[in-house]
Design a protein around this motif. Sequence first.
Motif, PDB file in Angstrom:
ATOM      1  N   ARG A 147      12.348  -2.808  11.177  1.00 16.22           N
ATOM      2  CA  ARG A 147      13.153  -3.754  10.522  1.00 16.22           C
ATOM      3  C   ARG A 147      14.221  -3.394   9.775  1.00 16.22           C
ATOM      4  O   ARG A 147      15.362  -4.070   9.904  1.00 16.22           O
ATOM      5  N   ALA A 148      14.121  -1.924   9.185  1.00 14.95           N
ATOM      6  CA  ALA A 148      15.173  -1.567   8.295  1.00 14.95           C
ATOM      7  C   ALA A 148      16.510  -1.406   9.204  1.00 14.95           C
ATOM      8  O   ALA A 148      17.554  -1.523   8.808  1.00 14.95           O
ATOM      9  N   TRP A 149      16.277  -0.720  10.568  1.00 14.84           N
ATOM     10  CA  TRP A 149      17.456  -0.580  11.162  1.00 14.84           C
ATOM     11  C   TRP A 149      17.957  -1.935  11.797  1.00 14.84           C
ATOM     12  O   TRP A 149      19.295  -1.915  12.034  1.00 14.84           O
ATOM     13  N   ASP A 188       0.659  -1.326   0.037  1.00 13.69           N
ATOM     14  CA  ASP A 188       0.102  -0.067  -0.167  1.00 13.69           C
ATOM     15  C   ASP A 188       0.916   1.133  -0.244  1.00 13.69           C
ATOM     16  O   ASP A 188       0.490   2.140  -0.608  1.00 13.69           O
ATOM     17  N   LEU A 189       1.926   1.086   0.713  1.00 15.35           N
ATOM     18  CA  LEU A 189       3.028   2.422   0.608  1.00 15.35           C
ATOM     19  C   LEU A 189       3.492   2.618  -0.575  1.00 15.35           C
ATOM     20  O   LEU A 189       3.693   3.584  -1.286  1.00 15.35           O
ATOM     21  N   GLU A 190       3.788   1.274  -1.451  1.00 15.29           N
ATOM     22  CA  GLU A 190       4.403   1.634  -2.633  1.00 15.29           C
ATOM     23  C   GLU A 190       3.202   2.366  -3.645  1.00 15.29           C
ATOM     24  O   GLU A 190       3.925   2.871  -4.839  1.00 15.29           O
ATOM     25  N   GLN A 191       2.116   2.080  -3.321  1.00 16.80           N
ATOM     26  CA  GLN A 191       1.089   2.537  -4.242  1.00 16.80           C
ATOM     27  C   GLN A 191       0.965   4.373  -4.008  1.00 16.80           C
ATOM     28  O   GLN A 191       0.166   4.753  -4.829  1.00 16.80           O
ATOM     29  N   VAL A 192       1.388   4.759  -3.076  1.00 19.35           N
ATOM     30  CA  VAL A 192       1.090   6.098  -2.845  1.00 19.35           C
ATOM     31  C   VAL A 192       1.986   6.884  -3.863  1.00 19.35           C
ATOM     32  O   VAL A 192       3.416   6.982  -3.768  1.00 19.35           O
ATOM     33  N   ALA A 193       1.377   7.666  -4.490  1.00 16.52           N
ATOM     34  CA  ALA A 193       1.986   8.273  -5.655  1.00 16.52           C
ATOM     35  C   ALA A 193       2.341   9.893  -5.466  1.00 16.52           C
ATOM     36  O   ALA A 193       1.255  10.502  -4.831  1.00 16.52           O
ATOM     37  N   THR A 246       0.627  14.878  18.020  1.00  9.89           N
ATOM     38  CA  THR A 246       1.798  14.559  17.119  1.00  9.89           C
ATOM     39  C   THR A 246       1.718  13.173  16.531  1.00  9.89           C
ATOM     40  O   THR A 246       1.549  12.212  17.607  1.00  9.89           O
ATOM     41  N   LEU A 247       1.520  13.021  15.308  1.00  4.20           N
ATOM     42  CA  LEU A 247       1.266  11.703  14.743  1.00  4.20           C
ATOM     43  C   LEU A 247       2.452  11.297  14.304  1.00  4.20           C
ATOM     44  O   LEU A 247       3.356  11.861  13.514  1.00  4.20           O
ATOM     45  N   LEU A 248       3.060  10.002  14.588  1.00  4.92           N
ATOM     46  CA  LEU A 248       4.035   9.304  14.053  1.00  4.92           C
ATOM     47  C   LEU A 248       3.414   7.828  13.541  1.00  4.92           C
ATOM     48  O   LEU A 248       2.259   7.641  13.553  1.00  4.92           O
ATOM     49  N   VAL A 249       4.258   7.360  12.570  1.00  6.82           N
ATOM     50  CA  VAL A 249       3.730   6.064  11.943  1.00  6.82           C
ATOM     51  C   VAL A 249       4.855   5.044  11.725  1.00  6.82           C
ATOM     52  O   VAL A 249       5.948   5.473  11.788  1.00  6.82           O
ATOM     53  N   ASP A 250       4.667   3.720  11.714  1.00 11.88           N
ATOM     54  CA  ASP A 250       5.635   2.880  11.132  1.00 11.88           C
ATOM     55  C   ASP A 250       4.941   1.914  10.235  1.00 11.88           C
ATOM     56  O   ASP A 250       3.769   1.887  10.123  1.00 11.88           O
ATOM     57  N   GLY A 251       5.668   0.875   9.939  1.00 13.07           N
ATOM     58  CA  GLY A 251       5.069  -0.141   8.932  1.00 13.07           C
ATOM     59  C   GLY A 251       5.359  -0.097   7.704  1.00 13.07           C
ATOM     60  O   GLY A 251       4.991   0.869   6.960  1.00 13.07           O
ATOM     61  N   GLY A 252       6.261  -0.827   6.887  1.00 14.37           N
ATOM     62  CA  GLY A 252       6.390  -0.831   5.639  1.00 14.37           C
ATOM     63  C   GLY A 252       7.411   0.015   4.952  1.00 14.37           C
ATOM     64  O   GLY A 252       7.528   0.211   3.783  1.00 14.37           O
ATOM     65  N   VAL A 253       7.977   0.748   5.826  1.00 15.47           N
ATOM     66  CA  VAL A 253       9.057   1.844   5.659  1.00 15.47           C
ATOM     67  C   VAL A 253      10.230   1.112   5.127  1.00 15.47           C
ATOM     68  O   VAL A 253      10.968   0.720   6.221  1.00 15.47           O
ATOM     69  N   SER A 273      -3.218  -1.552   6.387  1.00 12.67           N
ATOM     70  CA  SER A 273      -2.116  -0.854   6.491  1.00 12.67           C
ATOM     71  C   SER A 273      -1.738   0.370   7.273  1.00 12.67           C
ATOM     72  O   SER A 273      -3.079   0.938   7.287  1.00 12.67           O
ATOM     73  N   THR A 274      -0.774   0.713   7.615  1.00 14.21           N
ATOM     74  CA  THR A 274      -0.763   1.943   8.410  1.00 14.21           C
ATOM     75  C   THR A 274      -0.787   2.956   7.333  1.00 14.21           C
ATOM     76  O   THR A 274      -1.319   4.224   7.532  1.00 14.21           O
ATOM     77  N   ALA A 275      -0.395   2.748   5.922  1.00  7.09           N
ATOM     78  CA  ALA A 275      -0.477   3.781   5.041  1.00  7.09           C
ATOM     79  C   ALA A 275      -2.099   4.137   4.703  1.00  7.09           C
ATOM     80  O   ALA A 275      -2.298   5.203   4.458  1.00  7.09           O
ATOM     81  N   GLN A 276      -2.766   2.999   4.785  1.00  5.63           N
ATOM     82  CA  GLN A 276      -4.177   3.216   4.487  1.00  5.63           C
ATOM     83  C   GLN A 276      -5.002   3.949   5.790  1.00  5.63           C
ATOM     84  O   GLN A 276      -5.952   4.785   5.864  1.00  5.63           O
ATOM     85  N   ALA A 277      -4.269   3.520   7.110  1.00  4.41           N
ATOM     86  CA  ALA A 277      -5.161   4.107   8.243  1.00  4.41           C
ATOM     87  C   ALA A 277      -4.517   5.517   8.690  1.00  4.41           C
ATOM     88  O   ALA A 277      -5.648   6.244   9.082  1.00  4.41           O
ATOM     89  N   LEU A 278      -3.576   5.613   8.270  1.00  2.00           N
ATOM     90  CA  LEU A 278      -2.820   7.107   8.617  1.00  2.00           C
ATOM     91  C   LEU A 278      -3.749   8.541   8.211  1.00  2.00           C
ATOM     92  O   LEU A 278      -4.102   9.491   9.072  1.00  2.00           O
ATOM     93  N   PRO A 279      -4.349   8.502   6.928  1.00  2.00           N
ATOM     94  CA  PRO A 279      -5.097   9.625   6.771  1.00  2.00           C
ATOM     95  C   PRO A 279      -6.109   9.888   7.449  1.00  2.00           C
ATOM     96  O   PRO A 279      -6.733  10.998   7.716  1.00  2.00           O
TER      97      PRO A 279
END
Length: 381
Positions: A333-335, A41-46, A305-312, A288-294
């Motif tokens: 996971r990235a770090w 879902d994050l990849e689909q954000v244009a 203050t909004l923070l987010v994780d997941g799929g980054v 997904s968090t990209a879907q829920a965040l907005p």
Amino acid sequence: MKAASALDYRELARRRLPRFLFDYIDGGSFAEVTLRRNVQDLEQVALRQRVLRDVSNVELSTELFGQTFAMPVALGPVGFSGMCARRGEVKAARAAETANIPFCLSTTAVCPIEEVMAGVTRPFWFQLYMIRDRVFMRDLMARSRELGCTTLIFTVDASVGAARYRDIRSGLSGAAGLRPAIGRIWQAMQRPAWAWDVGVRGRPHTLGNVAPVLAGKHRLEDCFAWIGANLEPGISWKDLDFIRSEWKGPLVIKGVLDVEDAREAVKLGADGLVVSNHGGRQLDGVPSTAQALPLIADAVGEDLTLLVDGGVRSGLDVVRMLALGAKCVLLGRAWAFALAGEGERGVERLLKLVEAEMRSALALAGVSSVAEIDRRVLAGR
């Protein structure tokens, strides 16, 4: 192999970590639908591509809870990350300090707060679960505050454990006894560099922050058993009054995915919340968090203050999350993979990659400051 992206560090980690540890970091719950959805879902954000705009000076600095950081990125809490590299949480905290971004130490870290604080010169954040033993929680909060932790990240989406089948198959969790232990030893023997540097030289392999209540038990089975026995399934919003009363600094609620829960966090008096599904490691199949965040940003974005994780997985993903409404993005996971791949240097290099990717993405989108990022940079807006 030289890592050119966060995905390269995942491959390095796969080669260097025993299977049970790699699968623990890499995996999700049940069929891992949400794990995949976070990324897809994050990849689909244009983003909009804008041209002929002055982007000669791109500014990434941001303010969070009264502190200014180099960019809106933080190292989120990752349990057992001290098993990725020898005394790994200390190395990650130092890398975050070098990059001038926040680091959040997990309750279930290998290295205790005292050890990590001794390895850095600047305070960091601390993450806490709701635990049955309220006296222990009160003492742990007091301990972290006295040692200098500035912000408390309180995780609310793990009141019970989830079915993580990769961990069962690898022998990390599930049945106890000699056979799984022998299986983990065999897996470690397949990674001799890790076995020597972390397995032998990196001891003790226990949960440093909860060692006082482990009664000298250091085996992985003991640690996981303690976690399972002490999570609090009876937690409710009224219980969080206890946290708010005990913690006087900035309080961030982590694990919110629903608008109504976000509104409850505002009523509690939280300073921030992390839109999170625990990296797809708890209830599988949720958004997904990209879907829920907005949706959450529209509901409460002006109140905390909004923070987010997941799929980054990149600086471009960070920019996408900022455009969807986040003020800061937590890496997980990235770090952990960068730490496993190249230790402290790996985390430092990952953060430099993320910074460079953010600068490039902002410039190509015609934006010169993270303060300017909102949904107007999304395509179709």
